[in-house]
Design a protein around this motif. Structure first.
Motif, PDB file in Angstrom:
ATOM      1  N   UNK A  95      -0.108  16.093  -6.494  1.00 57.76           N
ATOM      2  CA  UNK A  95       0.030  16.843  -5.399  1.00 57.76           C
ATOM      3  C   UNK A  95      -0.030  16.183  -4.081  1.00 57.76           C
ATOM      4  N   UNK A  96      -1.039  14.865  -4.120  1.00 56.99           N
ATOM      5  CA  UNK A  96      -1.063  14.228  -2.741  1.00 56.99           C
ATOM      6  C   UNK A  96       0.198  13.260  -2.362  1.00 56.99           C
ATOM      7  N   UNK A  97       0.979  12.719  -3.697  1.00 56.32           N
ATOM      8  CA  UNK A  97       2.068  12.121  -3.410  1.00 56.32           C
ATOM      9  C   UNK A  97       3.170  12.977  -3.128  1.00 56.32           C
ATOM     10  N   UNK A  98       3.287  14.294  -3.466  1.00 51.30           N
ATOM     11  CA  UNK A  98       4.362  15.175  -3.138  1.00 51.30           C
ATOM     12  C   UNK A  98       4.260  15.668  -1.654  1.00 51.30           C
ATOM     13  N   UNK A  99       2.754  15.920  -1.134  1.00 50.38           N
ATOM     14  CA  UNK A  99       2.781  16.223   0.126  1.00 50.38           C
ATOM     15  C   UNK A  99       2.593  14.980   1.141  1.00 50.38           C
ATOM     16  N   UNK A 100       2.637  13.592   0.702  1.00 48.94           N
ATOM     17  CA  UNK A 100       2.359  12.583   1.433  1.00 48.94           C
ATOM     18  C   UNK A 100       3.546  12.745   2.727  1.00 48.94           C
ATOM     19  N   UNK A 101       2.998  12.266   3.873  1.00 52.72           N
ATOM     20  CA  UNK A 101       3.664  12.088   5.107  1.00 52.72           C
ATOM     21  C   UNK A 101       4.656  10.849   4.993  1.00 52.72           C
ATOM     22  N   UNK A 102       4.405  10.000   4.102  1.00 55.87           N
ATOM     23  CA  UNK A 102       5.130   8.813   4.155  1.00 55.87           C
ATOM     24  C   UNK A 102       6.422   9.061   3.081  1.00 55.87           C
TER      25      UNK A 102
END
Ligand code: SF4
Ligand code: SF4
Ligand code: SF4
Ligand code: FES
Length: 394
Positions: A307-314
């Motif tokens: 989920x961190x990857x999915x929502x990453x601003x980058x």
């Protein structure tokens, strides 16, 4: 059923042998060795539980699942008492209801419970704020588990209206020392589910009596205690005590869907939880993935990181082109037309670099694209950012 016969039943665990007994006069059948609770589940009979979880060995800690068994003294716990042939069980007498409410009240003497008994709680749900301005530490809106909590579910079934015993707030600091989840000991009911769920033995009951908490060994961080960050402790906690930090205020999961972890080419299965919206911080999150759960045999990386990857601003989520030295978002049509023109111009002189995280299917498609569209034999997968690309001939 005498207690001696019950002791004999505990030993009698021949696999496949069926035990017939009755619950509230209803005939029930379970495999030898299974407990009364399993029989009740099979028969669709509700028994309240908090420390029990079907994945974990029964512990008999909360005592909410007490029942009456004909011929047995006292009130055995349904989660730890094996069913025995001819047993007659009652789960719903006045005495049991009264005792269970008293047990729950005792649990709640050290657990904030405004969310269970406040007469305004349903109005607050609509207003999305505490209309009675309850204290910040005790108002239901300040618990990340509000609306998805094991205690709330039990309190509703037991029709708890009030807590008559005095309440004492533990006032313990929230532990934010792990990278992915928080532990709020003020909401812990010491049910021990997390301790039993942790296969690595990272967390244990520490201290005694009113000081008891669940923690790693003194002076040892989760990382030092070799926590795998598998999330089993978080996933088995029935209260707001252990909660994934990133989805703390994202509210309930509406639907779940099977998907593939995006981290590497192995492609372990993940179960993605999609937000129903309505969490205090959910904002526009309705319909978005707010949780990913790994399956038993999958690698653990995706549990908290997907989920961190999915929502990453980058994360690149739209086509971009460099204009006047700057990358700007452009419509797909413009990006595809530009790429097609560039490919046409450089046919046979192009190399293709793909990520080591690509799946076999992605790689097959890329190889086809390289040979048939780019007309190049140069295709590479860098082993890591520090390694030079390894070129392979298609
Ligand atoms: S853990 Fe459950 S009962 Fe306790 S405050 Fe949170 S929502 Fe309420
Ligand atoms: S994340 Fe997994 S390994 Fe770490 S404490 Fe929780 S259950 Fe144990
Ligand atoms: S942290 Fe949660 S699972 Fe662990 S003992 Fe406390 S309430 Fe139970
Ligand atoms: S659920 Fe049986 S004792 Fe807690």
């Amino acid at each position: 059923m005498t207690e001696t016969a019950l002791a004999a039943a505990k030993k009698e665990k021949k696999s496949g042998q069926m035990i017939k007994f009755s619950i509230n006069g209803k005939a029930v059948e379970v495999e030898a060795g299974q407990n009364i609770l399993r029989g009740a589940e099979k028969a669709g009979i509700y028994i309240p539980t908090l420390c029990y979880h079907p994945d974990l060995e029964a512990f008999g800690g909360c005592r909410l699942c007490i029942v009456e068994v004909k011929g047995m003294r006292g009130y055995p716990t349904a989660c730890t008492t094996p069913a025995a042939e001819g047993m007659e069980v009652k789960t719903d007498t006045d005495r049991l209801r009264q005792l269970r409410r008293s047990i729950l009240e005792m649990i709640l003497t050290e657990h904030p419970h405004v969310c269970l008994i406040c007469s305004e709680r349903n109005n607050c749900k609509q207003a999305h704020e505490c209309t009675r301005r309850a204290g910040i530490t005790t108002a239901c809106g300040f618990c990340p588990k509000n609306g998805q909590c094991g205690i709330q579910a039990v309190a509703e079934r037991l029709e708890l209206k009030d807590v008559t015993l005095p309440f004492s707030y533990k006032n313990l600091p929230i532990d934010r020392s792990t990278p992915f989840f928080d532990r709020d000991d003020n909401l812990c009911i010491l049910c021990g589910r997390c301790v039993r769920a942790c296969k690595k033995g990272v967390i244990k009951f520490m201290q005694r009596g009113s000081q008891a908490i669940v923690d790693t060994a003194p002076g040892t961080s989760h990382v030092e205690a070799e926590c795998e960050f598998c999330g089993a402790c978080v996933d088995h906690c029935p209260t707001g005590s252990l909660v994934e930090r990133k989805r703390r205020w994202d509210g309930k999961i509406e639907t779940q869907a099977k998907t593939i972890c995006p981290f590497c080419s192995v492609g372990c299965e993940l179960t993605a939880g999609v937000s129903a919206g309505g969490g205090s911080a959910s904002g526009g999150k309705q319909g978005r993935v707010i949780e990913t759960l790994t399956n038993e045999n999958g690698c653990l990386l995706g549990r908290f990181c997907a989920t961190l990857l999915n929502d990453s601003s980058r994360r690149i989520t739209a086509p971009m082109m460099r204009r006047s030295g700057k990358l700007v978002v452009v419509p797909w049509e413009d990006a595809i037309a530009h790429a097609a023109k560039a490919i046409k111009k450089s046919k046979g002189k192009t190399a293709l670099v793909y990520s080591a995280s690509c799946t076999n299917e992605d790689m097959f498609a890329l190889r086809q694209f390289a040979s048939k569209v780019l007309e190049t034999a140069m295709i590479s997968c860098p082993g890591s950012s520090t390694q030079k690309p390894v070129w392979r001939r298609t």
